[in-house]
Design a protein around this motif. Structure first.
Motif, PDB file in Angstrom:
ATOM      1  N   ASP A  79       0.778  -1.118  -0.046  1.00 35.24           N
ATOM      2  CA  ASP A  79      -0.086   0.138   0.201  1.00 35.24           C
ATOM      3  C   ASP A  79       0.897   1.225  -0.264  1.00 35.24           C
ATOM      4  O   ASP A  79       0.490   2.213  -0.678  1.00 35.24           O
ATOM      5  CB  ASP A  79      -0.994   0.035   1.407  1.00 35.24           C
ATOM      6  CG  ASP A  79      -2.105   0.968   1.100  1.00 35.24           C
ATOM      7  OD1 ASP A  79      -2.964   0.954   0.241  1.00 35.24           O
ATOM      8  OD2 ASP A  79      -2.155   2.005   1.909  1.00 35.24           O
ATOM      9  N   ALA A  80       1.855   1.149   0.661  1.00 37.62           N
ATOM     10  CA  ALA A  80       2.653   2.519   0.870  1.00 37.62           C
ATOM     11  C   ALA A  80       3.916   2.709  -0.113  1.00 37.62           C
ATOM     12  O   ALA A  80       4.578   3.625  -0.314  1.00 37.62           O
ATOM     13  CB  ALA A  80       3.316   2.528   2.323  1.00 37.62           C
ATOM     14  N   THR A  81       4.117   1.602  -0.897  1.00 37.66           N
ATOM     15  CA  THR A  81       5.270   1.553  -1.701  1.00 37.66           C
ATOM     16  C   THR A  81       6.654   2.342  -1.219  1.00 37.66           C
ATOM     17  O   THR A  81       6.905   3.103  -1.929  1.00 37.66           O
ATOM     18  CB  THR A  81       4.821   1.816  -3.217  1.00 37.66           C
ATOM     19  OG1 THR A  81       4.259   3.148  -3.108  1.00 37.66           O
ATOM     20  CG2 THR A  81       3.728   0.864  -3.884  1.00 37.66           C
ATOM     21  N   PRO A  82       6.926   1.929  -0.262  1.00 35.33           N
ATOM     22  CA  PRO A  82       8.381   2.669   0.260  1.00 35.33           C
ATOM     23  C   PRO A  82       9.559   2.512  -0.626  1.00 35.33           C
ATOM     24  O   PRO A  82       9.888   1.583  -1.254  1.00 35.33           O
ATOM     25  CB  PRO A  82       8.550   1.912   1.517  1.00 35.33           C
ATOM     26  CG  PRO A  82       8.011   0.670   1.520  1.00 35.33           C
ATOM     27  CD  PRO A  82       6.849   0.568   0.595  1.00 35.33           C
ATOM     28  N   LYS A  83      10.385   3.753  -0.708  1.00 36.12           N
ATOM     29  CA  LYS A  83      11.581   3.461  -1.307  1.00 36.12           C
ATOM     30  C   LYS A  83      12.579   3.008  -0.412  1.00 36.12           C
ATOM     31  O   LYS A  83      13.461   2.001  -0.955  1.00 36.12           O
ATOM     32  CB  LYS A  83      11.962   5.034  -1.613  1.00 36.12           C
ATOM     33  CG  LYS A  83      12.961   5.151  -2.411  1.00 36.12           C
ATOM     34  CD  LYS A  83      13.504   6.566  -2.994  1.00 36.12           C
ATOM     35  CE  LYS A  83      13.603   6.609  -4.447  1.00 36.12           C
ATOM     36  NZ  LYS A  83      13.546   8.088  -5.002  1.00 36.12           N
ATOM     37  N   VAL A  84      12.638   3.295   0.816  1.00 36.12           N
ATOM     38  CA  VAL A  84      13.654   2.567   1.521  1.00 36.12           C
ATOM     39  C   VAL A  84      12.761   2.038   2.900  1.00 36.12           C
ATOM     40  O   VAL A  84      11.797   2.527   3.239  1.00 36.12           O
ATOM     41  CB  VAL A  84      14.599   3.654   2.242  1.00 36.12           C
ATOM     42  CG1 VAL A  84      15.329   3.221   3.334  1.00 36.12           C
ATOM     43  CG2 VAL A  84      15.382   3.924   1.010  1.00 36.12           C
ATOM     44  N   MET A  85      13.415   0.970   3.465  1.00 35.49           N
ATOM     45  CA  MET A  85      12.804   0.381   4.773  1.00 35.49           C
ATOM     46  C   MET A  85      13.832   0.494   5.689  1.00 35.49           C
ATOM     47  O   MET A  85      15.006   0.265   5.352  1.00 35.49           O
ATOM     48  CB  MET A  85      12.192  -0.868   4.479  1.00 35.49           C
ATOM     49  CG  MET A  85      11.463  -1.573   5.587  1.00 35.49           C
ATOM     50  SD  MET A  85      10.631  -2.887   4.955  1.00 35.49           S
ATOM     51  CE  MET A  85      10.529  -3.897   6.321  1.00 35.49           C
ATOM     52  N   VAL A  86      13.339   0.614   7.052  1.00 36.00           N
ATOM     53  CA  VAL A  86      14.499   0.589   8.049  1.00 36.00           C
ATOM     54  C   VAL A  86      14.190  -0.505   8.971  1.00 36.00           C
ATOM     55  O   VAL A  86      12.748  -0.416   9.396  1.00 36.00           O
ATOM     56  CB  VAL A  86      14.453   2.151   8.941  1.00 36.00           C
ATOM     57  CG1 VAL A  86      15.516   2.005   9.725  1.00 36.00           C
ATOM     58  CG2 VAL A  86      14.788   3.113   7.905  1.00 36.00           C
ATOM     59  N   THR A  87      14.985  -1.328   9.560  1.00 38.33           N
ATOM     60  CA  THR A  87      14.138  -2.495  10.237  1.00 38.33           C
ATOM     61  C   THR A  87      15.588  -2.745  11.400  1.00 38.33           C
ATOM     62  O   THR A  87      16.653  -1.875  11.401  1.00 38.33           O
ATOM     63  CB  THR A  87      13.848  -3.654   9.515  1.00 38.33           C
ATOM     64  OG1 THR A  87      13.475  -4.651  10.476  1.00 38.33           O
ATOM     65  CG2 THR A  87      14.891  -4.228   8.860  1.00 38.33           C
TER      66      THR A  87
END
Ligand code: ATP
Ligand code: MG
Length: 633
Positions: free
Chosen positions: A154-162
C-alpha cells in the motif's frame, strides 16, 4: 479564566480564528495564507500556504534554549540498556540519519517504512524522514510477514528501516527473516534498500548484497554529514499510519504536517499539562498512534524529555514503571487500561515503593476504561486519572476533560466532554437526527475536522469519503463507528463499536454496557461480551470472563454458581433483556498487540465460524481459550 464551555464554543463557531492563534505555538518558515480552507468538504486544508517542518519544530527549534537538556531518555528492561540524548545529540543523530536516507535516494514525498522495535534509532528514523519532507509509515514491529507485506504494497516505500530483532519478555523475535518474507510477498512494491540496525540479538541476519545495508556501517561512512531541513507546505503528508485492524482491513491514515504540529502542541498545554523541561512517559509503542503523537512528536514539540521504554510493565517486576517515574521525575504519564488491569493483578505494594510525587496526572486511552479499574488506579496513585477517547484517524483526543482550560470533575466510566475543535454529536443511526441526553447514538463529528485529524486515506480519497462521511445520505458527518450516550452534563460514555451493537429482540445494546455490568461483579477481572445469532431473538449476548481467582474454576459447581450470579447481576443493573445467554470463563482474552479485545474473532467462534484474520493477535493462547471454553460448555 475562560469557562471550558466558552472555549469549546469558540473553537466550533470560529475555527479559523481559534486555530490561527494556536498556530503561533510552532515555527513557520513561511506564514500561512489562510488558516482554514474548506472549499471541498469533507477535505479541508489547515494553514494553507504556510511552510514548516515537523522535525525542525521537534528538534532544531529547541537547540538554542535547551540544547543540553535530555530530549530522549531510553530504558530497555529487555536488554538492560539505559541511555539518554540531549536535544543537541538528538539533532546530530537525526540529521545524520537524514543524510543517510538522502544518500539512498530518499526525497520529498517518498515513503520510508519503519519496522522497528522500541529503540532510539526508530525515532531517529521517523524524525529523519520528516526532516526531508519524506513520509514515514511505521509498522508495529513483530507483525507477521503477511501484515507487513500488505502495508508495504500500500505504501510502496523507497527505503525500509528495520532491525535484526525485537525482544518481548526476554524472548528474542527475529525481525529480519520476517522482513525478507514480506519483501518477497510484496514483489514489485518492495523497496530497493533496507537499512538494518543490528542489535546483535539474533543470529547474524542474512544481508542481501545491493539491497540490505548495515546501519552501523552507514553511520561510519556518513559520520559528519548532516542533512538540512526541507520546508514543506502545511498540508504535505508527514506520515501514513494504518489503523489497528480491530474491525477488519486496516486503513492507511494520512496525516498532514502543520495542522498536526499545531494540534499536538496545543494538546500538551490544554489536555496534558506538560511543561517544557519536564519528562513525559508514554508506555505505548511507536507502532501505534499514541506512540506517534505522545512518545515522539507531542513531547518533543513541547521541549520535554520523552521517556522511551522497551519492555513489559511487570518485568523485572511490577514496580518498573514507578521506578522510572521516580528516577526521571516524570510529570505526565500516558498508558492503556489493559496495562493498568495487568498491574491490578499484582501486589499493590509496588505502587508505594517509589517516590511518585513528581507525577501530576495519568492519561489512559485505547479502549474503554471501566470504572473499577479507574477508581483503583486513581486511589492508589492519588492523582487525576483521565480517560482519553480517540482514534488513529483523529491523531489526538476527541473526548476528554481539558484540565488546562478549566478543571472539571471526573466521572469514572466516562472520558468526559468533546475536546475543543471537535463538534461531537450523537446521531440516531437510522434517521440521522441528533439524539439528546440519555439516548444512545453513533458518535459523529460535524466537519471540518480540526487540525491533527487525518487528511485522507493514503491515495484513496474516495474511500475516505465513502468510509467516514457516508453514514447519512443528506448530511456530512464524520462517523467514529463507535456507539455512545451522554448525560445531562454533556459527559459521554462509549458503549462499544457500532459493528458490535447487539440487537436482542429489537433492543439495541452496546457491548460496553453489558461488560460494565459483568465486571462490576467482585470475582471478575475482565470480560468481553459479543452478540451471537439466535433464531428466536435475533441475537443474544454471550460473555467471556476472566476471573480474579482461577482456582475457582476447577470446581464445576462453583463455576455454575458464579455464572448464575453474574447473570443475575446484569439483570439487576440493566434489565433482563441484557442478560448474557451464557458466561464462559477463561484465563485470558484474545487481544491485538495494541491491547484491544478481538471481538470479531470471539463472535465468530461463538457462532461456530472461522475466527478470521488473526495476524494482529498478541498471544494465540487467548483465542484457544475461547475455543476451549465453548467446547467444554
Ligand atoms: P480498525 O479501525 O482498523 O478496526 P481500531 O479502531 O482498533 O482498528 P484504533 O484507531 O487504534 O484502531 O482504535 C480506535 C478505537 O479504539 C476507537 O474507535 C474506540 O473503539 C476504541 N477506543 C479508543 N479509546 C477509547 C476510550 N478511551 N474508550 C473507549 N474506547 C476507546
Ligand atoms: Mg477504528
Amino acid at each position: 479564566m475562560t469557562s471550558y464551555h466558552d472555549f469549546h464554543r469558540r473553537s466550533i463557531d470560529d475555527p479559523a480564528g481559534f486555530w490561527a492563534e494556536q498556530a503561533q505555538r510552532i515555527h513557520w518558515h513561511k506564514p500561512f495564507d489562510q488558516a482554514l480552507q474548506y472549499d471541498r468538504p469533507p477535505f479541508r486544508d489547515w494553514f494553507a500556504g504556510g511552510e514548516t517542518n515537523l522535525c525542525y519544530n521537534a528538534v532544531d527549534r529547541h537547540l538554542a534554549e535547551r540544547g543540553e537538556q535530555a530530549a530522549l531518555a531510553y530504558v530497555s528492561s529487555e536488554t538492560g540498556i539505559e541511555t539518554s540524548y540531549s536535544y543537541r545529540e538528538l539533532h546530530a543523530e537525526v540529521a545524520r540519519f537524514a543524510a543517510i536516507l538522502q544518500a539512498q535516494g530518499v526525497e520529498k514525498g517518498d515513503r520510508v517504512l519503519i519496522y522497528m522495535p522500541m529503540i532510539p534509532e526508530a525515532i531517529f528514523a521517523m524524525l529523519a524522514t520528516v526532516r526531508l519532507g519524506a513520509i514515514h509509515s511505521v509498522v508495529f514491529g513483530g507483525f507477521a510477514s503477511a501484515s507487513l507485506a500488505t502495508r508495504i504494497e500500500d505504501a510502496t516505500p523507497k527505503v525500509m528501516v528495520t532491525a535484526d530483532a525485537g525482544l518481548r519478555g526476554g524472548k528474542v523475535i527475529a525481525y529480519k527473516p520476517l522482513v525478507d518474507e514480506a519483501l518477497a510477498l510484496a514483489g514489485s512494491s518492495a523497496p530497493g534498500k533496507v537499512i538494518v540496525v543490528n542489535r546483535g540479538l539474533a543470529e547474524a541476519p542474512m544481508m542481501k548484497p545491493g539491497r540490505d545495508l548495515d546501519y552501523a556501517a552507514l553511520v561510519d561512512a556518513h559520520q559528519d554529514e548532516r542533512a538540512g531541513v526541507t520546508w514543506v507546505e502545511s498540508n504535505h503528508p508527514s506520515y501514513i499510519l494504518y489503523t489497528s485492524g480491530t474491525t477488519g482491513k486496516p486503513k492507511g491514515v494520512q496525516r498532514d504536517t502543520g495542522g498536526y504540529a499545531v494540534a499536538l502542541a496545543a494538546s500538551m498545554d490544554y489536555i496534558y499539562g506538560g511543561k517544557p523541561g519536564e519528562c513525559y512517559f508514554s508506555t505505548s509503542d511507536i507502532g501505534w498512534v499514541v506512540g506517534h503523537s505522545y512518545i515522539v512528536y507531542g513531547p518533543l514539540l513541547n521541549g520535554m524529555t520523552t521517556l522511551v521504554y522497551e519492555g513489559l510493565p511487570i518485568r523485572p517486576d511490577a514496580g518498573i514503571w514507578w521506578q522510572l517515574v521516580e528516577k526521571y521525575k516524570v510529570t505526565v504519564m500516558f498508558s492503556a487500561p489493559t496495562a493498568v488491569r495487568v498491574l491490578k493483578k499484582q501486589d499493590p505494594a509496588w505502587l508505594h515503593k517509589y517516590d511518585l510525587s513528581s507525577l501530576r496526572a495519568l492519561f489512559l486511552a485505547g479502549e474503554p476504561l471501566d470504572e473499577p479499574t479507574a477508581t483503583w488506579i486513581a486511589g492508589e496513585l492519588n492523582i487525576p486519572v483521565l480517560d482519553n477517547y480517540w482514534q488513529t484517524e483523529t491523531g489526538w483526543p476527541m473526548l476528554t476533560l481539558c484540565n488546562g482550560v478549566e478543571p472539571k470533575p471526573v466521572k469514572y466510566g466516562s472520558p468526559g466532554l468533546p475536546v475543543y475543535g471537535f463538534n461531537v454529536k450523537l446521531f440516531n443511526e437510522a434517521t440521522g437526527e441528533e439524539v439528546g441526553p440519555g439516548e444512545k447514538g453513533v458518535i459523529g463529528v460535524i466537519p471540518p475536522l480540526p487540525p491533527g485529524c487525518m487528511s485522507t486515506i493514503w491515495q484513496q480519497d474516495q474511500r475516505f469519503v465513502d468510509t467516514y462521511f457516508s453514514l447519512f445520505p443528506d448530511k456530512l458527518v464524520y462517523s467514529s463507528f463507535d456507539w455512545g450516550i451522554k448525560d445531562q452534563d454533556g459527559y459521554f460514555t462509549i458503549l462499544g463499536r457500532t459493528d458490535d451493537v447487539i440487537n436482542v429482540a429489537g433492543h439495541r445494546l452496546g457491548t460496553r454496557e453489558i461488560e460494565e455490568a459483568v465486571s462490576s461483579h467482585s470475582a471478575i477481572a475482565e470480560v468481553a461480551v459479543v452478540g451471537v445469532e439466535d433464531s428466536l431473538k435475533g441475537q443474544v449476548p454471550k460473555a467471556f470472563a476472566v476471573v480474579k481467582n482461577p482456582a475457582l474454576l476447577d470446581d464445576p459447581a462453583q463455576r455454575a454458581a458464579l455464572e448464575k450470579e453474574v447473570i443475575a447481576q446484569v439483570a439487576a443493573q440493566l434489565g433482563a433483556i441484557a442478560n448474557p445467554a451464557r458466561v464462559y470463563f477463561v484465563n485470558q482474552l484474545p487481544k491485538t498487540r495494541s491491547g484491544k479485545v478481538l471481538r470479531r474473532s470471539i463472535q465468530a467462534l461463538a457462532e461456530g465460524r472461522d475466527p478470521g484474520d488473526l495476524t494482529t493477535l498478541d498471544d494465540p493462547a487467548g483465542i484457544e481459550q475461547i475455543r476451549q471454553s465453548i467446547e467444554q460448555a
